[in-house]
Scaffold this motif. Structure first.
Motif, short mmCIF file in Angstrom:
data_model
loop_
_atom_site.label_atom_id
_atom_site.label_comp_id
_atom_site.label_asym_id
_atom_site.label_seq_id
_atom_site.Cartn_x
_atom_site.Cartn_y
_atom_site.Cartn_z
N HIS A 55 0.85 -1.20 0.00
CA HIS A 55 0.00 0.00 0.00
C HIS A 55 0.89 1.25 0.00
CE1 HIS A 55 -3.07 2.89 1.06
NE2 HIS A 55 -3.99 1.95 0.88
N PRO A 56 0.57 2.24 -0.86
CA PRO A 56 1.44 3.44 -0.92
C PRO A 56 1.53 4.19 0.42
CG PRO A 56 -0.57 3.71 -2.26
CD PRO A 56 -0.51 2.28 -1.84
N GLN A 57 0.51 4.04 1.27
CA GLN A 57 0.52 4.73 2.57
C GLN A 57 1.24 3.95 3.67
OE1 GLN A 57 -0.76 7.78 3.01
NE2 GLN A 57 -1.39 7.83 0.87
N ARG A 58 1.82 2.80 3.32
CA ARG A 58 2.45 1.96 4.36
C ARG A 58 3.49 2.73 5.19
NH1 ARG A 58 2.46 -3.39 5.45
NH2 ARG A 58 4.21 -4.13 6.69
N PRO A 59 4.43 3.44 4.55
CA PRO A 59 5.43 4.13 5.37
C PRO A 59 4.82 5.11 6.36
CG PRO A 59 6.08 4.09 3.05
CD PRO A 59 4.68 3.58 3.11
N SER A 60 3.77 5.83 5.95
CA SER A 60 3.21 6.79 6.91
C SER A 60 2.43 6.07 8.00
CB SER A 60 2.39 7.88 6.21
OG SER A 60 1.27 7.31 5.62
N ALA A 61 1.78 4.93 7.66
CA ALA A 61 1.09 4.16 8.71
C ALA A 61 2.09 3.63 9.74
CB ALA A 61 0.31 3.00 8.09
N LEU A 62 3.26 3.18 9.26
CA LEU A 62 4.30 2.68 10.18
C LEU A 62 4.78 3.80 11.10
CD1 LEU A 62 6.40 0.41 7.77
CD2 LEU A 62 4.83 -0.35 9.58
N ALA A 63 4.95 4.99 10.51
CA ALA A 63 5.42 6.13 11.30
C ALA A 63 4.37 6.51 12.36
CB ALA A 63 5.73 7.31 10.39
N GLN A 64 3.10 6.47 11.96
CA GLN A 64 2.02 6.79 12.93
C GLN A 64 2.00 5.79 14.07
OE1 GLN A 64 -1.55 6.62 10.59
NE2 GLN A 64 -1.06 8.50 9.49
N MET A 65 2.19 4.52 13.69
CA MET A 65 2.15 3.45 14.69
C MET A 65 3.30 3.60 15.68
SD MET A 65 1.25 -0.36 13.53
CE MET A 65 2.82 -1.04 13.13
N ARG A 66 4.46 3.91 15.14
CA ARG A 66 5.63 4.07 16.01
C ARG A 66 5.43 5.26 16.96
NH1 ARG A 66 11.81 3.32 15.73
NH2 ARG A 66 12.31 4.72 17.40
N THR A 185 4.50 -7.77 11.89
CA THR A 185 5.41 -7.38 10.81
C THR A 185 5.63 -5.86 10.85
OG1 THR A 185 4.45 -9.18 9.55
CG2 THR A 185 5.79 -7.62 8.30
N GLY A 186 4.53 -5.13 11.04
CA GLY A 186 4.61 -3.67 11.10
C GLY A 186 5.47 -3.19 12.27
N PHE A 187 5.34 -3.84 13.43
CA PHE A 187 6.13 -3.42 14.60
C PHE A 187 7.63 -3.54 14.27
CE2 PHE A 187 2.56 -5.05 17.60
CZ PHE A 187 1.86 -3.87 17.43
N ALA A 188 8.00 -4.67 13.62
CA ALA A 188 9.41 -4.87 13.29
C ALA A 188 9.87 -3.79 12.31
CB ALA A 188 9.62 -6.26 12.70
N GLU A 189 9.07 -3.56 11.28
CA GLU A 189 9.47 -2.56 10.26
C GLU A 189 9.57 -1.16 10.85
OE1 GLU A 189 7.55 -2.62 6.34
OE2 GLU A 189 6.94 -4.66 6.84
N MET A 190 8.63 -0.81 11.71
CA MET A 190 8.65 0.56 12.26
C MET A 190 9.88 0.76 13.17
SD MET A 190 5.76 0.60 15.27
CE MET A 190 6.26 0.05 16.91
N LEU A 191 10.45 -0.37 13.64
CA LEU A 191 11.64 -0.29 14.50
C LEU A 191 12.92 -0.56 13.71
CD1 LEU A 191 10.12 -2.26 17.51
CD2 LEU A 191 10.68 0.18 17.52
N ASP A 192 12.80 -0.57 12.37
CA ASP A 192 13.94 -0.83 11.47
C ASP A 192 14.57 -2.19 11.70
OD1 ASP A 192 13.68 1.69 10.27
OD2 ASP A 192 14.77 2.61 11.93
N LEU A 193 13.75 -3.18 12.03
CA LEU A 193 14.22 -4.56 12.18
C LEU A 193 13.80 -5.35 10.94
CD1 LEU A 193 12.90 -5.14 15.83
CD2 LEU A 193 15.29 -4.77 15.19
N PRO A 194 14.43 -6.51 10.67
CA PRO A 194 13.92 -7.34 9.56
C PRO A 194 12.43 -7.64 9.80
CG PRO A 194 16.01 -8.19 10.41
CD PRO A 194 15.60 -7.08 11.34
N PRO A 195 11.60 -7.55 8.74
CA PRO A 195 10.14 -7.66 8.92
C PRO A 195 9.68 -8.91 9.67
CG PRO A 195 10.67 -7.05 6.67
CD PRO A 195 11.97 -7.28 7.36
#
Ligand code: AKG
Ligand code: FE2
Length: 375
Positions: A55-66, A185-195
Motif C-alpha cells: 500500500h502506498p501509505q504503508r510508510p506513513s502508517a508505520l510512522a504513525q504506529m511508532r 510485521t509492522g512493529f518490526a518494520e517501524m523499528l527498522d528490524l527485519p520484517p
C-alpha cells in the motif's frame, strides 16, 4: 446485548449515574474517576494501509504506529476487513449467551477444570494489584494454554452463526491472527528490524488467549453487595504477552498516560480494536516500547469486552535484541522464554504477589521481572 456502546447505551449509562448518585460518590471517594478526554487525543492508524500488500501509505502508517506506541502506548486500528462491525456484534451476542448460562453450568466450566472465572462461581480474577478485588467475569479460550480434552467447556451454540464454543472462538482467533500478523510485521518494520523478527515467533503454537469479559451491573442487592467490596472492574496491570487487541461495548477502560500520573479514558469505538503493548515487546525492545498500563473502573453499567492477547510460541527466547543495546543503554531485562514468563507471572498472581506495584501511579512488576534462568 444490553449495552453495545450505542448512543442508547450512553443515555442509559448516564441515566443510571444520575439515578444512583451514591455510586458516583463512592467512585469519586476512591479517586477512580472518569477523566475528560477528546477523541483528538487518541492516536489512530488505518490498518488497511498495512493489511493491503504494498500500500502506498504503508510508510506513513508505520510512522504513525511508532509515534503512537512510543508516546501513548496504544492506538485505535480502523478498516480491519477481517473483523467488521457486524462480526464484532456477533461476538458480543455469543459472549452474552455464554455469560447468561445458569450458575450451575458455569460452575461446571470454572477454573481450573475449565476456563470460566467469576465471583458467581467463587473463582475471582487474579489480583494484578496485590490485595485488590475485581468484579470481572471471564470466558477464556486458547489454542495451546488449556487442554482440549479433560477440560470442561460450555455446550453453547451461537444463536447467530450456529457455531459451538471451539468453532466460534477459533474462527475469531484466526481472524485476529490476520490483524496480529500484520501488526507483528509492522512493529518490526517501524523499528527498522527485519520484517519477520516478531512474526516468525508468532506463527504456529503461540500462547495467545481470547477473553470474553463481562462486568456485571449492580442490578441486584446481591451483586451490589459484591461490588461494594470489589476495588476495580480489573486492577491496574500490563499484559504479559507481546501485544493485545481490545474492544469494549461500553466505557470503563483506562490507560495510564506515559510518564504521567493521570489515567485516561479509552473511548468506545464500535468498529475499531485498540492495540496496546505487552511485556514481551517491552523486553525485546529493551524498553523502547513500554508495556501499556491499563485498568477497568467499576462502572454502574454492564460492560462487555473482547480481549485477545497475542503471544509467541512457548520456546521463544525473549531478551533485548542487539539493535536496542548500546554502551549507553545496556540490556535492562533478563532473558526468559515465553513459557517461563507466563508461568512465573501467573504463579506469582496465584500466590497473591500481584503483577503491579501499588503507588502513584504504580508500576508493572511483570514487565521488569528479573529472571535468574531463561527457562
Ligand atoms: O475489559 C477490558 O477492557 C480490559 C481487560 C484486560 O485488561 C485484561 O483482561 O487483561
Ligand atoms: Fe489487560
Amino acid at each position: 446485548m444490553a449495552c453495545s456502546g450505542s448512543s442508547a447505551c450512553w443515555v442509559r449509562a448516564r441515566t443510571c449515574l444520575k439515578q444512583k448518585g451514591r455510586w458516583l460518590g463512592r467512585l469519586q471517594s476512591r479517586a477512580l474517576q472518569f477523566s475528560t478526554s477528546s477523541d483528538l487525543e487518541h492516536p489512530h492508524v488505518d490498518m488497511s494501509h498495512l493489511l493491503v500488500k504494498d500500500h502506498p501509505q504503508r510508510p506513513s502508517a508505520l510512522a504513525q504506529m511508532r509515534a503512537a506506541l512510543t508516546t501513548h502506548g496504544y492506538f485505535y486500528s480502523s478498516n480491519v476487513d477481517c473483523l467488521p462491525q457486524t462480526y464484532i456484534e456477533n461476538v458480543y451476542s455469543y459472549a452474552q449467551q455464554l455469560h447468561a448460562l445458569p450458575t450451575e453450568q458455569k460452575r461446571h466450566c470454572a477454573r481450573p477444570k475449565g476456563t470460566y472465572s467469576g465471583s458467581d462461581v467463587g473463582v475471582d480474577e487474579l489480583a494484578y494489584e496485590a490485595g485488590s478485588t475485581a468484579s470481572v467475569r471471564a470466558w477464556d479460550y486458547s489454542r495451546t494454554r488449556f487442554p482440549t480434552s479433560g477440560h470442561n467447556y460450555p455446550d453453547v451454540t451461537c444463536s447467530v452463526t450456529g457455531q459451538g464454543f471451539f468453532e466460534f472462538l477459533d474462527d475469531l482467533y484466526e481472524r485476529q491472527d490476520i490483524l496480529g500478523k500484520a501488526l507483528m510485521t509492522g512493529f518490526a518494520e517501524m523499528l527498522d528490524l527485519p520484517p519477520e523478527t516478531f512474526a516468525q515467533c508468532f506463527e504456529g503454537h503461540d500462547m495467545g488467549t481470547i477473553r470474553l469479559l463481562r462486568y456485571p451491573p449492580a442490578e441486584t442487592p446481591e451483586e451490589a453487595a459484591r461490588r461494594q467490596v470489589a476495588s476495580y472492574g480489573i486492577s491496574p496491570h500490563t499484559d504479559f504477552e507481546a501485544f493485545t487487541l481490545m474492544h469494549q461495548s461500553a466505557a470503563g477502560l483506562q490507560f495510564l498516560k506515559p510518564g504521567g500520573r493521570a489515567w485516561l479514558d479509552a473511548p468506545v469505538k464500535k468498529e475499531e480494536f485498540v492495540v496496546i503493548v505487552g511485556d514481551v515487546l517491552e523486553r525485546f525492545t529493551n524498553g523502547v516500547l513500554r508495556a501499556t498500563p491499563h485498568r477497568v473502573l467499576q462502572t454502574e453499567w454492564e460492560r462487555f469486552s473482547i480481549i485477545r492477547f497475542n503471544a509467541m510460541r512457548p520456546e521463544t527466547l525473549i531478551q533485548p535484541l542487539p539493535e536496542f543495546i548500546s554502551k549507553s543503554r545496556p540490556a535492562r531485562y533478563t532473558p526468559v522464554t515465553m513459557q517461563k514468563h507466563m508461568d512465573t507471572t501467573l504463579t506469582r498472581l496465584e500466590r497473591g504477589l500481584g503483577a503491579w506495584e501499588k503507588g502513584n501511579p504504580g508500576r508493572s512488576t511483570s514487565a521488569n521481572y528479573v529472571y535468574d534462568k531463561p527457562s
